[in-house]
Design an enzyme around this catalytic site. Structure first.
Site, mmCIF file in Angstrom:
data_model
loop_
_atom_site.group_PDB
_atom_site.id
_atom_site.type_symbol
_atom_site.label_atom_id
_atom_site.label_comp_id
_atom_site.label_asym_id
_atom_site.label_seq_id
_atom_site.Cartn_x
_atom_site.Cartn_y
_atom_site.Cartn_z
ATOM 1 N N PRO A 1 0.830 -1.215 0.000
ATOM 2 C CA PRO A 1 0.000 0.000 0.000
ATOM 3 C C PRO A 1 0.861 1.259 0.000
ATOM 4 C CG PRO A 1 0.039 -1.023 2.192
ATOM 5 C CD PRO A 1 0.756 -1.961 1.267
ATOM 6 N N GLY B 1 12.486 -2.584 1.264
ATOM 7 C CA GLY B 1 13.802 -2.704 0.653
ATOM 8 C C GLY B 1 13.860 -3.606 -0.564
ATOM 9 N N ILE B 2 12.721 -4.154 -0.992
ATOM 10 C CA ILE B 2 12.728 -5.034 -2.173
ATOM 11 C C ILE B 2 12.946 -4.172 -3.415
ATOM 12 C CG2 ILE B 2 11.338 -6.588 -3.602
ATOM 13 C CD1 ILE B 2 11.988 -7.939 -0.993
ATOM 14 N N HIS C 1 7.876 -0.185 7.214
ATOM 15 C CA HIS C 1 7.273 0.923 6.459
ATOM 16 C C HIS C 1 8.313 1.567 5.537
ATOM 17 C CE1 HIS C 1 3.325 3.201 6.907
ATOM 18 N NE2 HIS C 1 3.932 3.904 5.979
ATOM 19 N N THR D 1 -2.507 -1.355 9.376
ATOM 20 C CA THR D 1 -1.154 -0.814 9.579
ATOM 21 C C THR D 1 -1.032 -0.321 11.017
ATOM 22 O OG1 THR D 1 -0.970 -0.268 7.261
ATOM 23 C CG2 THR D 1 0.498 0.907 8.762
ATOM 24 N N GLN E 1 -5.839 -1.871 2.713
ATOM 25 C CA GLN E 1 -5.037 -1.466 3.874
ATOM 26 C C GLN E 1 -5.796 -0.409 4.647
ATOM 27 O OE1 GLN E 1 -3.264 1.839 3.842
ATOM 28 N NE2 GLN E 1 -2.855 1.520 6.011
ATOM 29 N N LYS F 1 0.147 -5.266 9.909
ATOM 30 C CA LYS F 1 1.325 -4.749 9.179
ATOM 31 C C LYS F 1 2.195 -3.913 10.110
ATOM 32 C CE LYS F 1 2.640 -2.175 4.989
ATOM 33 N NZ LYS F 1 3.157 -0.844 5.243
ATOM 34 N N ASP G 1 7.649 -6.697 3.417
ATOM 35 C CA ASP G 1 8.157 -5.671 2.499
ATOM 36 C C ASP G 1 9.210 -4.844 3.197
ATOM 37 O OD1 ASP G 1 7.206 -3.302 3.781
ATOM 38 O OD2 ASP G 1 5.332 -3.335 2.646
ATOM 39 N N SER H 1 -4.237 1.350 -0.502
ATOM 40 C CA SER H 1 -4.136 2.163 0.714
ATOM 41 C C SER H 1 -5.458 2.856 1.030
ATOM 42 C CB SER H 1 -3.052 3.223 0.530
ATOM 43 O OG SER H 1 -3.056 4.136 1.605
HETATM 44 C C1 FNR Z 1 4.133 3.883 2.013
HETATM 45 N N1 FNR Z 1 3.741 2.849 2.870
HETATM 46 C C2 FNR Z 1 2.445 2.769 3.304
HETATM 47 N N2 FNR Z 1 2.058 1.744 4.104
HETATM 48 C C3 FNR Z 1 0.763 1.627 4.484
HETATM 49 O O1 FNR Z 1 0.438 0.694 5.196
HETATM 50 N N3 FNR Z 1 -0.165 2.531 4.034
HETATM 51 C C4 FNR Z 1 0.162 3.573 3.251
HETATM 52 O O2 FNR Z 1 -0.692 4.361 2.844
HETATM 53 C C5 FNR Z 1 1.511 3.742 2.905
HETATM 54 N N4 FNR Z 1 1.920 4.810 2.168
HETATM 55 C C6 FNR Z 1 3.201 4.885 1.686
HETATM 56 C C7 FNR Z 1 3.577 5.939 0.873
HETATM 57 C C8 FNR Z 1 4.852 5.946 0.301
HETATM 58 C C9 FNR Z 1 5.225 7.061 -0.608
HETATM 59 C C10 FNR Z 1 5.748 4.904 0.566
HETATM 60 C C11 FNR Z 1 7.096 4.856 -0.093
HETATM 61 C C12 FNR Z 1 5.400 3.886 1.419
HETATM 62 C C13 FNR Z 1 4.687 1.767 3.208
HETATM 63 C C14 FNR Z 1 4.634 0.664 2.156
HETATM 64 O O3 FNR Z 1 3.460 -0.081 2.273
HETATM 65 C C15 FNR Z 1 5.819 -0.287 2.301
HETATM 66 O O4 FNR Z 1 5.870 -0.750 3.632
HETATM 67 C C16 FNR Z 1 7.132 0.374 1.915
HETATM 68 O O5 FNR Z 1 6.984 1.082 0.708
HETATM 69 C C17 FNR Z 1 8.244 -0.642 1.766
HETATM 70 O O6 FNR Z 1 9.470 0.000 1.555
HETATM 71 P P1 FNR Z 1 10.159 0.118 0.109
HETATM 72 O O7 FNR Z 1 10.446 -1.268 -0.352
HETATM 73 O O8 FNR Z 1 9.195 0.844 -0.757
HETATM 74 O O9 FNR Z 1 11.385 0.938 0.355
#
Ligand code: FNR
Length: 389
Positions: A100, A318-319, A286, A181, A153, A262, A316, A131
């Protein structure tokens, strides 16, 4: 007859090259990110690319994958590979999903990035975890996913009736799981966004799920179209409920859908989640956006998996490649979330751009499995991964 495989993408790319055609969107993360940096408006870029504090954790999340390695096995017939997994009673064709991302809507120039991500899901079969924060209503996002299952989410609002309304709408729309989350009842300290005093939600972005919600609208004196500032203020006041284990019974009571927690990174928390009836655990920090705690999420995955027993663990943070996906599966993740990479795909090519990013990740994963002698996800898990440092 030979089954098509995700890795066949490389033959298509090399084949097109014979006619002088090279991929319009890069196949690797570093070049993809560099291109997206030039394509995204500065505020959106800083929100997507940035993280918490000095961003040490988000860098570690990706770098730590280099500390893990996998041992190839030879003389195994890997002409047929099966990347499918079982999750929530469904057979899914791939072990990845779209994590999300709350500003997905803003990642395409038409501001309908949520629908574009859903269309990428529809054409690739990679589920979208939509999201709460989106520019299009969750019902429309679900419809755009086509036949591919989707998850919703939840950012749990303080107002329980609003939380129940969001969950009820997601269930009615057809989502297959609710991902709650846990780590975002308050926003982490994000210097890039703070230095530009930019928080998209406070400018009225990505709040559509609230603005169309009947319970939320009852909390307003005037509809958002007539008093946007008041609607944003009401959103800000109700956004983040502090959840504790005592809330699990309530969360379980408001939906028949599986509940996924999460943000679980500690073995003890994984055990408590199982004891409280979580249907899946989602190990994630996150993407280093919330707490700059310093430990890469992948390094916390083994403890979470060991404590989760038979309960599936999603992962998730760092992938960046198919290789990272395979390593996370080897360490015990049931399904692996792709985050920032698909946002960059959306920025460069909309639905097709995100689909391209997902296909490249799947191709690399498939070819790693082919070369390393792992014909299935079960074989990957059995092979395991070795920590080198
Ligand atoms: C997120 N993430 C996130 N998680 C969630 O539960 N709800 C959300 O709305 C969001 N929004 C969000 C915005 C942006 C811009 C990012 C980059 C991330 C976290 C996301 O679900 C996930 O955990 C991370 O993106 C994983 O890290 P990497 O692999 O993107 O670096």
């Amino acid at each position: 007859m030979r089954m098509p495989h995700y890795g066949d993408l490389q033959n298509q790319i090399y084949g097109a090259g014979l006619s002088g055609v090279v991929p319009t969107i890069p196949v690797d993360f570093a070049t993809l990110e560099a291109r997206a940096c030039a394509a995204l408006p500065p505020g959106t870029l800083s929100y997507v690319q940035g993280g918490c504090g000095d961003e040490h954790t988000q860098r570690r999340n990706a770098a730590a994958f280099s500390d893990w390695g996998m041992v190839p096995r030879m003389m195994v017939d890997c002409r047929q590979r099966d990347l499918s997994i079982e999750l929530f009673g469904m057979k899914l064709p791939t072990p990845i999903f779209m994590a999300p991302i709350g500003v997905t809507g803003m990642c395409t120039q038409d501001q309908h990035g949520d629908l574009a991500a859903a269309r990428a899901s529809a054409v690739t079969g990679v589920p979208l975890c939509a999201s709460t924060l989106s520019n299009d209503p969750l019902e429309d996002v679900y419809s755009a996913c086509g036949d591919t299952p989707a998850f919703f989410q939840l950012y749990t609002p303080k107002d329980k009736a609003l939380a129940e309304s969001l969950v009820g709408r997601a269930e009615a729309a057809g989502y297959k799981a609710i991902v709650v989350t846990l780590d975002t009842w308050v926003t982490g300290w994000r210097p890039r966004d703070l230095n530009t005093a930019n928080f998209p939600q406070l400018r009225g972005h990505v709040l559509t799920n609230y603005f169309v919600d009947p319970v939320f609208r009852k909390m307003l004196a005037k509809p958002p179209s007539e008093d946007l500032a008041a609607a944003i203020g009401t959103w800000g006041a109700t956004f983040g409920k502090v959840l504790t284990w005592d809330d699990m019974a309530w969360l379980k009571s408001i939906t028949k859908l599986p509940i996924v927690l999460k943000g679980i990174c500690h073995g003890d928390d994984a055990r408590r989640a199982v004891d409280h009836g979580a249907d899946a655990i989602y190990c994630s920090n996150h993407g280093g956006r919330q707490a700059n705690g310093g430990i890469a999420a992948i390094d916390m995955l083994p403890d979470v998996v060991a404590s989760a027993g038979d309960v599936p663990v999603l992962f998730d943070s760092g992938i960046r490649s198919g290789t990272d996906v395979v390593k996370a599966l080897a360490i015990g993740a049931r399904a692996v979330g792709i985050g920032r990479p698909y946002s960059y795909g959306l920025a460069l090519g909309g639905a097709e751009g995100a689909a391209h990013v997902l296909r490249c990740i799947l191709a690399e994963a498939d070819l790693l499995m082919a070369v390393n002698g792992y014909p299935s996800v079960a074989a990957v898990r059995a092979a395991g991964a070795v920590r080198q440092r």
